[in-house]
Scaffold this active site. Structure first.
Site, mmCIF file in Angstrom:
data_model
loop_
_atom_site.group_PDB
_atom_site.id
_atom_site.type_symbol
_atom_site.label_atom_id
_atom_site.label_comp_id
_atom_site.label_asym_id
_atom_site.label_seq_id
_atom_site.Cartn_x
_atom_site.Cartn_y
_atom_site.Cartn_z
ATOM 1 N N THR A 137 -8.577 8.780 5.074
ATOM 2 C CA THR A 137 -8.811 7.419 4.597
ATOM 3 C C THR A 137 -10.205 7.304 3.974
ATOM 4 O O THR A 137 -10.371 6.751 2.879
ATOM 5 C CB THR A 137 -8.641 6.391 5.742
ATOM 6 O OG1 THR A 137 -7.405 6.655 6.394
ATOM 7 C CG2 THR A 137 -8.656 4.978 5.222
ATOM 8 N N LYS A 188 3.520 -2.177 11.163
ATOM 9 C CA LYS A 188 2.202 -2.158 11.824
ATOM 10 C C LYS A 188 2.407 -2.575 13.267
ATOM 11 O O LYS A 188 3.382 -3.253 13.585
ATOM 12 C CB LYS A 188 1.254 -3.141 11.120
ATOM 13 C CG LYS A 188 -0.202 -2.875 11.363
ATOM 14 C CD LYS A 188 -0.764 -1.778 10.470
ATOM 15 C CE LYS A 188 -2.152 -1.365 10.927
ATOM 16 N NZ LYS A 188 -2.810 -0.478 9.958
ATOM 17 N N LYS A 207 0.846 -1.205 0.000
ATOM 18 C CA LYS A 207 0.000 0.000 0.000
ATOM 19 C C LYS A 207 0.878 1.251 0.000
ATOM 20 O O LYS A 207 0.683 2.171 -0.788
ATOM 21 C CB LYS A 207 -0.870 -0.021 1.263
ATOM 22 C CG LYS A 207 -1.814 1.157 1.383
ATOM 23 C CD LYS A 207 -2.490 1.184 2.737
ATOM 24 C CE LYS A 207 -3.185 -0.127 3.046
ATOM 25 N NZ LYS A 207 -4.019 -0.053 4.248
ATOM 26 N N GLY A 235 -2.448 5.850 13.765
ATOM 27 C CA GLY A 235 -3.616 5.218 14.378
ATOM 28 C C GLY A 235 -4.169 4.085 13.521
ATOM 29 O O GLY A 235 -3.743 3.866 12.391
ATOM 30 N N ASP A 236 -5.103 3.367 14.087
ATOM 31 C CA ASP A 236 -5.853 2.322 13.381
ATOM 32 C C ASP A 236 -7.054 2.029 14.281
ATOM 33 O O ASP A 236 -7.420 2.887 15.110
ATOM 34 C CB ASP A 236 -4.976 1.079 13.169
ATOM 35 C CG ASP A 236 -5.592 0.057 12.205
ATOM 36 O OD1 ASP A 236 -5.576 0.295 10.997
ATOM 37 O OD2 ASP A 236 -6.138 -0.975 12.682
ATOM 38 N N SER A 271 -0.593 10.648 5.984
ATOM 39 C CA SER A 271 0.412 10.537 7.047
ATOM 40 C C SER A 271 1.782 10.881 6.475
ATOM 41 O O SER A 271 2.600 11.543 7.127
ATOM 42 C CB SER A 271 0.453 9.115 7.608
ATOM 43 O OG SER A 271 -0.537 8.939 8.588
ATOM 44 N N ASN A 288 -13.511 5.941 12.317
ATOM 45 C CA ASN A 288 -12.854 7.017 11.568
ATOM 46 C C ASN A 288 -13.043 6.878 10.050
ATOM 47 O O ASN A 288 -13.468 7.825 9.379
ATOM 48 C CB ASN A 288 -11.354 7.026 11.925
ATOM 49 C CG ASN A 288 -10.577 7.991 11.064
ATOM 50 O OD1 ASN A 288 -10.005 7.608 10.048
ATOM 51 N ND2 ASN A 288 -10.577 9.252 11.424
HETATM 52 P P1 NDP Z 1 -12.177 2.727 14.347
HETATM 53 O O1 NDP Z 1 -11.728 2.076 15.597
HETATM 54 O O2 NDP Z 1 -12.303 4.198 14.294
HETATM 55 O O3 NDP Z 1 -13.559 2.096 13.865
HETATM 56 C C1 NDP Z 1 -13.699 0.724 13.633
HETATM 57 C C2 NDP Z 1 -15.141 0.462 13.280
HETATM 58 O O4 NDP Z 1 -15.282 -0.899 12.870
HETATM 59 C C3 NDP Z 1 -16.095 0.638 14.466
HETATM 60 O O5 NDP Z 1 -17.331 1.025 13.990
HETATM 61 C C4 NDP Z 1 -16.137 -0.771 15.049
HETATM 62 O O6 NDP Z 1 -17.285 -1.042 15.811
HETATM 63 C C5 NDP Z 1 -16.123 -1.600 13.789
HETATM 64 N N1 NDP Z 1 -15.576 -2.931 14.080
HETATM 65 C C6 NDP Z 1 -14.395 -3.229 14.676
HETATM 66 N N2 NDP Z 1 -14.241 -4.553 14.805
HETATM 67 C C7 NDP Z 1 -15.342 -5.092 14.281
HETATM 68 C C8 NDP Z 1 -15.794 -6.413 14.114
HETATM 69 N N3 NDP Z 1 -15.066 -7.457 14.545
HETATM 70 N N4 NDP Z 1 -16.981 -6.588 13.483
HETATM 71 C C9 NDP Z 1 -17.707 -5.532 13.035
HETATM 72 N N5 NDP Z 1 -17.330 -4.261 13.185
HETATM 73 C C10 NDP Z 1 -16.180 -4.044 13.792
HETATM 74 O O7 NDP Z 1 -11.137 2.205 13.214
HETATM 75 P P2 NDP Z 1 -10.839 2.820 11.785
HETATM 76 O O8 NDP Z 1 -12.067 3.404 11.215
HETATM 77 O O9 NDP Z 1 -9.606 3.641 11.891
HETATM 78 O O10 NDP Z 1 -10.426 1.509 10.977
HETATM 79 C C11 NDP Z 1 -11.375 0.712 10.276
HETATM 80 C C12 NDP Z 1 -10.644 -0.142 9.250
HETATM 81 O O11 NDP Z 1 -9.938 0.695 8.323
HETATM 82 C C13 NDP Z 1 -9.600 -1.100 9.794
HETATM 83 O O12 NDP Z 1 -9.550 -2.263 9.000
HETATM 84 C C14 NDP Z 1 -8.296 -0.324 9.618
HETATM 85 O O13 NDP Z 1 -7.169 -1.174 9.568
HETATM 86 C C15 NDP Z 1 -8.572 0.324 8.277
HETATM 87 N N6 NDP Z 1 -7.749 1.495 7.971
HETATM 88 C C16 NDP Z 1 -7.766 2.596 8.805
HETATM 89 C C17 NDP Z 1 -7.017 3.693 8.478
HETATM 90 C C18 NDP Z 1 -7.087 4.962 9.268
HETATM 91 O O14 NDP Z 1 -6.525 5.962 8.812
HETATM 92 N N7 NDP Z 1 -7.760 5.000 10.399
HETATM 93 C C19 NDP Z 1 -6.118 3.700 7.296
HETATM 94 C C20 NDP Z 1 -6.258 2.541 6.445
HETATM 95 C C21 NDP Z 1 -7.032 1.476 6.822
HETATM 96 P P3 NDP Z 1 -17.174 -1.116 17.427
HETATM 97 O O15 NDP Z 1 -17.185 0.301 17.874
HETATM 98 O O16 NDP Z 1 -18.400 -1.876 17.835
HETATM 99 O O17 NDP Z 1 -15.917 -1.837 17.747
#
Ligand code: NDP
Length: 449
Positions: free
Chosen positions: A212, A129, A117, A168-169, A380, A243
């Protein structure tokens, strides 16, 4: 999935032997090697240089104990990880995840994907990571702070602005980055851009929070444009409400679409009139509430238990933005049957291998994570540039650069797909384009790692 090239099939067999039971990691390696057979056939020099054998093994995996004390004085222990996956094209770069499902397998899969990526963004960033099996849900601010400080006390020994720059993630947002940055600064007595996703008052970049989600929509827009389509009047389903999901939702509206469903790990909310972005943002980002509370404020909305059922909602565009393997073969078949025209992965590896095959066979537009969600790490990278230059760009400047980067990623993935005989297959195209840059750099640097 079958790996056609014999050498790559052997590389995969070795990975399986060395990493027994690491299902997420094996899935990610299989998906990438599956589409690199055409490269191995065409480039025996890369086979001879051992590039494929080396690229599937992280340069370093650090595992450590994190002890911390809760508000009642009880001591807890969690496991922390940092994988420094590949440094061929730049310092290790990749987020930190706090979630009970975090394991060595999850961190390695994420680091492996991150390597390609980051290469696709065109910026000089290697792959890394990290994370912990710590669950931030239900913890007080003070508990989060103490945990982050303990996590950083060990991590600080391994990172630095020219070595490894985490972000973050899942479970790690502005609050956690702030606590970790504060602890790093205290330990090292230096103010450097060692983390990205920082607050705007201490070196963060405008538009990083949105990047993102916005980037995933810019990428989807490029895919749609290739078929003379756009977001205008399209019905969109987005999984997650964190996010990535939130800012994808905002951008969908800006581009003329309508988001009818969003979820969290418990269930999803549906409103045919469209989810109110401002309200959802307030509920999730400010109040840290649950999606189930949304219908209390919007009477036309309905809440359904079970997050995976969100894929049964009829839509034109689906954006999985929650977590890995949240969209399986059955869900993919349902989406296709309901007439979906485009799927773009905001989350990392949200579609199972079977789901990806269903989308590719159905010939719908499919944007794989390492291309579609690269906007976060790209921004980033822009934060790192601003930190090095000791200046800040405006929101518009960063957003313009992000847009250009997402266009560039779409172009390189579709060009590579065409050059290697799989026109329109952006999974293969992204894997090939991301791989080639790292592979050339590794070859040029000789057999060191
Ligand atoms: P957040 O913690 O902000 O949000 C995660 C979301 O996904 C929440 O709504 C959470 O619900 C839900 N979730 C987490 N685990 C599960 C699960 N097992 N089943 C269903 N829903 C789930 O994380 P991000 O938005 O930052 O990240 C989301 C995805 O995007 C990840 O795969 C991350 O690796 C990817 N990503 C993020 C980036 C970033 O800049 N933040 C960059 C590139 C990729 P709940 O609150 O109930 O846990």
């Amino acid at each position: 999935m079958v790996i056609q090239n014999k050498h790559l099939a052997q590389v995969y067999a070795d990975v399986e032997k060395r990493n027994p039971g690491e299902k997420e990691y094996l899935q990610a390696v299989l998906e990438v090697l599956g589409s690199l057979s055409v490269v191995a056939d065409k480039r025996p020099d890369l086979v001879d240089a051992g590039i494929f054998d080396r690229i599937v093994e992280p340069e370093r995996l650090i595992r450590f104990r994190i002890s911390w004390v809760d508000d009642k004085g009880k001591v807890h222990v969690n496991i922390g990880y940092r994988v420094q996956y590949n440094s061929a094209i730049g310092p290790y770069k990749g987020g930190i995840r706090f979630h009970p499902s975090v394991s060595a397998s999850v961190i390695k899969f994420l680091g492996f994907e991150q390597t390609f990526k980051n290469s696709l963004t065109g910026l000089p960033m290697g792959g890394g990571k990290g994370g912990s099996d710590f669950d931030p849900k239900g913890k007080s601010d003070n508990e989060i702070m103490r945990f982050c400080q303990s996590f950083m006390t060990e991590l600080a020994k391994h990172i630095g602005p020219d070595t490894d720059v985490p972000a973050g993630d899942i479970g790690v947002g502005a609050r956690e980055i702030g606590y970790m940055f504060g602890q790093y600064k205290r330990l090292r007595n230096e103010f450097t851009g060692v983390l990205t996703g920082k607050g705007l008052t201490y070196g963060g970049s405008l538009a990083r929070t949105q990047a993102t989600g916005y980037g995933a929509c810019y990428f989807t827009n490029e895919m749609l444009a290739s078929k003379g389509e756009s977001f205008k009047d399209k019905v969109v389903v987005i999984s997650g409400s964190g996010n990535v999901a939130l800012y994808a939702c905002e951008k969908v509206y800006e581009l003329g679409g309508k988001v009818v469903a969003m979820s969290d790990s418990n269930g999803y909310v549906y409103d045919e009139n469209g989810i109110d972005f401002a309200l959802m943002k307030q509920l999730k980002e400010v109040e840290r509430g649950r999606v189930s509370e949304y219908p209390n404020r919007v009477p036309t909305a309905k809440y359904f238990e079970g997050c995976s059922n969100i894929w049964s909602v009829k839509c034109d565009i689906a954006l999985p933005c929650a977590t890995q393997n949240e969209l399986d073969g059955d869900a993919a078949r349902t989406l296709v049957k309901n007439g979906v025209i485009a799927v773009a992965e905001g989350a990392n590896m949200p579609s199972t291998l079977e789901a990806v095959e269903v989308f590719l066979e159905a010939g719908i537009l499919f944007g794989p994570a390492k291309a579609a969600n690269a906007g976060g790490v790209a921004t980033s990278g822009l934060e790192m540039t601003q930190n090095s230059m000791r200046l800040s760009w405006t929101f518009e400047e960063v957003d313009e650069k992000l847009k250009a980067i997402m266009k560039g990623i779409y172009k390189s993935a579709s060009k590579a797909a065409e050059e290697y005989g799989c026109k329109g297959n952006l999974v293969a195209g992204a894997n090939i384009a991301g791989f080639l840059k790292v592979a050339e750099a590794m070859k040029a640097q000789g057999v060191s790692y």
